[in-house]
Design an enzyme around this catalytic site. Structure first.
Site, mmCIF file in Angstrom:
data_model
loop_
_atom_site.group_PDB
_atom_site.id
_atom_site.type_symbol
_atom_site.label_atom_id
_atom_site.label_comp_id
_atom_site.label_asym_id
_atom_site.label_seq_id
_atom_site.Cartn_x
_atom_site.Cartn_y
_atom_site.Cartn_z
ATOM 1 N N CYS A 2 0.825 -1.204 0.000
ATOM 2 C CA CYS A 2 0.000 0.000 0.000
ATOM 3 C C CYS A 2 0.864 1.259 0.000
ATOM 4 O O CYS A 2 1.882 1.322 0.672
ATOM 5 C CB CYS A 2 -0.949 0.074 1.179
ATOM 6 S SG CYS A 2 -2.151 -1.238 1.204
ATOM 7 N N ARG A 33 4.280 -0.388 -4.559
ATOM 8 C CA ARG A 33 3.979 -0.836 -3.196
ATOM 9 C C ARG A 33 2.697 -1.665 -3.132
ATOM 10 O O ARG A 33 2.387 -2.260 -2.101
ATOM 11 C CB ARG A 33 3.836 0.381 -2.274
ATOM 12 C CG ARG A 33 5.071 1.246 -2.196
ATOM 13 C CD ARG A 33 4.815 2.439 -1.328
ATOM 14 N NE ARG A 33 4.601 2.047 0.038
ATOM 15 C CZ ARG A 33 5.559 1.911 0.944
ATOM 16 N NH1 ARG A 33 6.808 2.149 0.630
ATOM 17 N NH2 ARG A 33 5.276 1.543 2.169
ATOM 18 N N TRP A 101 -2.540 -2.962 -1.749
ATOM 19 C CA TRP A 101 -2.160 -4.374 -1.862
ATOM 20 C C TRP A 101 -3.045 -5.085 -0.852
ATOM 21 O O TRP A 101 -2.845 -4.963 0.350
ATOM 22 C CB TRP A 101 -0.676 -4.546 -1.528
ATOM 23 C CG TRP A 101 -0.126 -5.881 -1.869
ATOM 24 C CD1 TRP A 101 -0.086 -6.469 -3.109
ATOM 25 C CD2 TRP A 101 0.517 -6.809 -0.977
ATOM 26 N NE1 TRP A 101 0.536 -7.691 -3.031
ATOM 27 C CE2 TRP A 101 0.920 -7.931 -1.745
ATOM 28 C CE3 TRP A 101 0.798 -6.803 0.382
ATOM 29 C CZ2 TRP A 101 1.576 -9.021 -1.189
ATOM 30 C CZ3 TRP A 101 1.457 -7.896 0.929
ATOM 31 C CH2 TRP A 101 1.834 -8.989 0.148
ATOM 32 N N ASN A 128 -1.822 2.690 5.242
ATOM 33 C CA ASN A 128 -0.835 1.671 4.899
ATOM 34 C C ASN A 128 -0.498 0.930 6.184
ATOM 35 O O ASN A 128 -0.089 1.557 7.150
ATOM 36 C CB ASN A 128 0.426 2.342 4.316
ATOM 37 C CG ASN A 128 1.582 1.371 4.172
ATOM 38 O OD1 ASN A 128 1.374 0.179 3.961
ATOM 39 N ND2 ASN A 128 2.796 1.875 4.284
ATOM 40 N N GLY A 129 -0.664 -0.393 6.166
ATOM 41 C CA GLY A 129 -0.346 -1.160 7.375
ATOM 42 C C GLY A 129 -1.514 -2.028 7.764
ATOM 43 O O GLY A 129 -2.337 -2.401 6.924
ATOM 44 N N GLU A 557 18.356 -17.356 -5.185
ATOM 45 C CA GLU A 557 17.965 -16.047 -5.690
ATOM 46 C C GLU A 557 17.564 -16.112 -7.168
ATOM 47 O O GLU A 557 16.589 -15.487 -7.587
ATOM 48 C CB GLU A 557 19.114 -15.049 -5.455
ATOM 49 C CG GLU A 557 18.880 -13.651 -5.966
ATOM 50 C CD GLU A 557 17.654 -12.954 -5.373
ATOM 51 O OE1 GLU A 557 17.076 -13.453 -4.384
ATOM 52 O OE2 GLU A 557 17.253 -11.916 -5.937
ATOM 53 N N LYS A 561 13.853 -15.140 -8.549
ATOM 54 C CA LYS A 561 13.550 -14.157 -9.603
ATOM 55 C C LYS A 561 12.603 -14.749 -10.636
ATOM 56 O O LYS A 561 11.625 -14.122 -11.034
ATOM 57 C CB LYS A 561 14.828 -13.713 -10.331
ATOM 58 C CG LYS A 561 15.792 -12.776 -9.626
ATOM 59 C CD LYS A 561 15.224 -11.525 -9.077
ATOM 60 C CE LYS A 561 14.753 -11.777 -7.676
ATOM 61 N NZ LYS A 561 14.655 -10.735 -6.742
ATOM 62 N N GLU A 564 9.129 -15.183 -9.112
ATOM 63 C CA GLU A 564 8.437 -13.926 -8.822
ATOM 64 C C GLU A 564 7.861 -13.260 -10.067
ATOM 65 O O GLU A 564 6.726 -12.827 -10.069
ATOM 66 C CB GLU A 564 9.429 -12.904 -8.226
ATOM 67 C CG GLU A 564 9.689 -13.013 -6.766
ATOM 68 C CD GLU A 564 10.678 -11.940 -6.306
ATOM 69 O OE1 GLU A 564 10.391 -11.295 -5.307
ATOM 70 O OE2 GLU A 564 11.731 -11.767 -6.949
ATOM 71 N N HIS A 580 19.256 -36.452 -2.096
ATOM 72 C CA HIS A 580 18.286 -36.651 -1.012
ATOM 73 C C HIS A 580 16.888 -36.196 -1.428
ATOM 74 O O HIS A 580 16.159 -35.627 -0.634
ATOM 75 C CB HIS A 580 18.758 -35.913 0.242
ATOM 76 C CG HIS A 580 20.139 -36.324 0.651
ATOM 77 N ND1 HIS A 580 20.428 -37.572 1.143
ATOM 78 C CD2 HIS A 580 21.322 -35.666 0.582
ATOM 79 C CE1 HIS A 580 21.729 -37.672 1.384
ATOM 80 N NE2 HIS A 580 22.291 -36.518 1.046
ATOM 81 N N LYS A 681 6.351 -4.633 -3.170
ATOM 82 C CA LYS A 681 7.774 -4.457 -2.907
ATOM 83 C C LYS A 681 8.096 -4.445 -1.421
ATOM 84 O O LYS A 681 9.065 -5.034 -0.984
ATOM 85 C CB LYS A 681 8.283 -3.184 -3.552
ATOM 86 C CG LYS A 681 9.780 -3.048 -3.379
ATOM 87 C CD LYS A 681 10.456 -2.545 -4.606
ATOM 88 C CE LYS A 681 11.957 -2.688 -4.516
ATOM 89 N NZ LYS A 681 12.431 -4.005 -4.951
HETATM 90 C C1 BG6 Z 1 9.211 -8.583 -0.662
HETATM 91 C C2 BG6 Z 1 9.830 -8.100 -1.961
HETATM 92 O O1 BG6 Z 1 8.914 -9.929 -0.764
HETATM 93 O O2 BG6 Z 1 10.099 -8.348 0.432
HETATM 94 C C3 BG6 Z 1 11.196 -8.744 -2.165
HETATM 95 O O3 BG6 Z 1 8.985 -8.380 -3.041
HETATM 96 C C4 BG6 Z 1 12.083 -8.491 -0.962
HETATM 97 O O4 BG6 Z 1 11.795 -8.201 -3.330
HETATM 98 C C5 BG6 Z 1 11.417 -8.884 0.360
HETATM 99 O O5 BG6 Z 1 13.268 -9.227 -1.102
HETATM 100 C C6 BG6 Z 1 12.176 -8.332 1.548
HETATM 101 O O6 BG6 Z 1 12.138 -6.931 1.485
HETATM 102 P P1 BG6 Z 1 13.207 -5.988 2.162
HETATM 103 O O7 BG6 Z 1 12.766 -4.601 1.803
HETATM 104 O O8 BG6 Z 1 13.155 -6.270 3.628
HETATM 105 O O9 BG6 Z 1 14.537 -6.330 1.575
#
Ligand code: BG6
Ligand code: UD1
Length: 686
Positions: A2, A33, A101, A128-129, A557, A561, A564, A580, A681
């Site tokens: 949000c 956001r 969101w 937001n929150g 990672e 990606k 996501e 395993h 994000k």
């Molecule tokens: C969310 C984001 O899942 O939070 C990711 O989409 C991010 O990209 C993760 O890695 C953790 O966020 P931050 O801001 O604590 O690094």
């Protein structure tokens, strides 16, 4: 999660069309956001010259499911169909906006913000929150005859404001101020939140308050005021001199920097009142963040404005099509900025060292810790995992890893003798913040590694390092990941100190860091190759990525990606665990990336390749330049050759082709790169 935004123009004529544009642009900047629904509230025309609330028409509220552009379209359509005139001018006007969101209730207009106190829009709130005690508040309000139209936790807030306002008027018959109403509302709220209030009863005023979630105020004076100090004088900023100004409230700096660089980062427990061109701040005594302030008193505070260090270019896409693409390609520059002023190399044979200004006074304590605990979520956790081996090697201190939510779920042991390192790009992730509070309560030394100056993690840790990667807007983190690794390698060097036995190793790493941006430039040349690979994988359902040692993190990672953004099932696997379980999945169809660049694990990875090949695995091998012939089991196996660097820096290089692969897969599959389905994000709720 949000984004909230507000725009208040004071004593400067603005057309409704302009006001709408400012609000929409603010939302566009915050869209990363959250982007499943959005809304705004502005004044009706006849409100502009009438501050008598009895005859002021209710604010207009527009809410729409979908992204910001759906809201924009629907607002202009609605405006066309009604009497609302876009050319109407307002000397002073307060508008609020929200991009959502969804947490409580599906994306739908009724669940979008602004949430309202009811017909007449006496109180409107963007939030937001999360309000954790909303059910109790809702029950109370229901008993008092209030009806609810949404499933949100937010709706209790404007209704509570109306309840408080009506009660105060009934009881005292005297005028209650907007701040008094909000202070009273805030006393009853539990959870983490940033709120902006707009009210029919207080035209042209706005109130912002927060506990936990981020919020800042931007101030733009439209006439040069040489005397204007950056401090709040007598609790009023920019005395009510009638001079024109514009004020902005926003969840983050991205939406403010194009208007002004003068900002005030609002702190927990503060209630910021914008009225008559002035700003006053009240704060709860003993505010403890997540706790209710029911027994606290509020007092006035003086605060200074700060100057944003970011540039508008940082939040534009430039010549790139997507933020993710831009952020992948700007890694040579972001890494340079991360290291600027922190690496010291005097002459070719002379001393090489690292200086982390934010940590220098705490290094002794960290070295003496019984344990270092890395805590983070998502990509930030992966970055810490990539840095763990070098930190263990250079510091000799045991390093353990914690996913923030899991640490909280288990209430895992954290001791006074521990150093807890919190890694977070945004500095506002709810789980990481709560874990920070937990570690503080347990007496650990708390260190932050974050990209956001002024964020909750930066403020609440004892010390830390800003990664200075610049604004990252694509929801999938890319350049923040590589900068986080580099900061943690520098941290390992700083903690390791200058023992003779490690001197050569340390110097090789520092040389490697200096050269790293060039090497990233080189690996970025694989762009077309990764696009070709993406074309081959476009229709796949699944992808595995095998790594180990320094590159276990690369496997996690890289897979994250792809998952996501390309919305393809993908798993990062520790190669040592292959037998395993994962081996059962291997056949001639499932594509498998094996990271086998040169380091201490190289021969083990060669053996993994052979074993996967023996089971007819469809392999894509990532290896160091020149190794293709020695790693490729047959001509059909695709090879990605990357430049070789010091082992602890190799994860920075190796992740880049996987970032590019995820990006191209997403574009080719026709999905939204910067705003992947269901994600946001910064995840500011648990
Ligand atoms: C969310 C984001 O899942 O939070 C990711 O989409 C991010 O990209 C993760 O890695 C953790 O966020 P931050 O801001 O604590 O690094
Ligand atoms: C600082 C300045 C930088 C300046 C440099 C020159 C800031 C934000 N940085 O950079 O502009 O060029 O000095 O000397 O003003 N901190 C935390 N937790 C965190 C992150 C940081 O407590 O999560 C603290 C640090 O301990 C430090 C301060 O914030 O006290 C600034 O950290 P950082 O920006 O990393 O410090 P420098 O690199 O020295």
């Amino acid at each position: 999660m949000c984004g909230i935004f507000a725009y208040l123009n004071y004593n400067v004529d603005r057309e409704r069309r302009y006001i709408l544009q400012v609000l929409f642009n603010g939302l566009r900047r915050l869209e990363y956001r959250g982007y499943d629904s959005a809304g705004i509230a502005i004044d009706d025309s006849s409100a502009k010259c009438n501050s008598n609330s009895n005859s002021t028409p209710p604010p207009l509220v527009f809410r729409q499911e979908g992204n910001i552009e759906s809201l924009v379209k629907s607002v202009y359509k609605e405006v066309e169909e009604t009497e609302v005139n876009l050319e109407d001018r307002f000397g002073t006007h307060a508008g609020i906006a929200h991009t959502r969101w969804a947490t409580h209730g599906e994306p739908a207009p009724r669940n979008s913000h602004p949430q309202t106190s009811g017909p007449g829009n006496e109180f409107l709130v963007v939030h937001n929150g999360v309000i954790t005690n909303y059910e109790v508040l809702k029950e109370t309000l229901l008993r008092h005859g209030y009806t609810f139209e949404s499933e949100t936790d937010t709706e209790v807030i404007p209704k509570l404001a109306k309840f408080v306002y009506d009660k105060a008027n009934e009881a005292a018959g005297e005028v209650v101020t907007f701040s008094q109403v909000v202070l009273e509302v805030m006393r009853h709220l539990e959870g983490a939140y940033a709120l902006i209030f707009k009210s029919l009863h207080y035209p042209n005023e706005l109130i912002a308050c927060k506990r936990g979630s981020p919020l800042l105020l931007g101030v733009k004076e439209l006439t040069e005021n040489k005397d204007s100090s950056s401090a709040f004088e007598d609790n009023k900023f920019l005395s009510k001199d009638g001079k024109p100004k514009e004020l902005f409230l926003s969840s983050d700096a991205n939406a403010v920097v194009e208007h002004t660089k003068k900002v005030l980062v609002i702190e927990d427990g503060e209630v910021v009142h914008l009225k008559d061109g002035g700003v006053s701040i009240l704060k709860f005594e003993n505010d403890k963040g997540e706790h209710r302030a029911s027994l606290s008193r509020a007092f006035s505070v003086r605060r200074a404005l700060s100057v944003l260090e970011m540039e508008v270019e940082q939040i534009n896409k430039g010549h790139y099509e997507h933020y993710m693409q831009k952020e992948i390609h700007e890694q040579p520059e972001s890494l340079t900025t991360t290291m600027r002023g922190r690496l010291i190399r005097r002459g070719s044979n002379i001393s090489k060292s690292v200086l982390l200004g934010g940590l220098k006074d705490h290094l002794k304590t960290i070295r003496r810790s019984r344990r270092i605990v890395f805590i983070g979520c998502g990509t930030s956790y992966n970055a810490a995992l990539a840095a763990r081996p070098i930190l263990e090697e250079l510091s000799g201190v045991p390093v353990t890893m914690e996913i923030a939510s899991d640490l909280l779920d288990r209430e895992g042991p954290i001791y006074r003798e521990d150093t807890a390192i919190f890694v977070s790009q945004s500095g506002e992730t709810a789980d990481t913040l709560l874990a920070l509070q937990y570690a503080l309560d347990n007496g650990a030394l708390c260190v932050g590694i974050t990209n956001t100056v002024g964020s909750a993690i930066a403020r609440n840790t004892h010390c830390g390092v800003h990664i200075n990667a610049g604004a990252e807007i694509g929801v999938a983190s890319t350049k923040a990941y590589t900068s986080q690794i580099v900061v943690m390698v520098m941290l390992a060097l700083a903690i390791g100190g200058d023992t003779i036995s490690y001197q050569a190793r340390r110097e090789a790493i520092i040389d490697g860091l200096f050269d790293l941006p060039n090497k990233v430039r080189e690996v970025l040349k694989l762009d077309q190759e990764m696009k070709d690979l993406a074309k081959q994988l476009i229709a796949e359902q699944s992808l595995l990525v095998f790594g180990r040692g320094y590159n276990y993190a690369t496997a996690l990672e890289g897979a994250l990606k792809v998952k996501e953004v390309a919305l393809m099932h993908s798993e990062g696997i520790l190669a040592g665990e292959m037998k395993h379980g994962p081996l059962a999945l291997v056949d001639e169809n499932l594509p498998i990336v094996v990271v086998a660049t040169r380091d201490a694990c190289f021969s083990k990875q060669q053996s993994v390749i052979q074993q996967l090949h023996a089971r007819k695995g469809r392999l894509i091998v990532m290896c160091s330049k020149g190794d293709a012939s020695s790693v490729r089991p047959n001509e059909n196996c695709r090879v990605i050759e990357v430049p070789q660097v010091e082992d602890c820096l190799q994860p920075v290089i190796n992740v880049v082709p996987l970032q590019l692969l995820a990006y191209h897969l997403t574009v080719l599959r026709g999905y939204n790169v910067d705003q992947p389905r269901n994600l946001a994000k910064s995840v500011t709720t648990q």
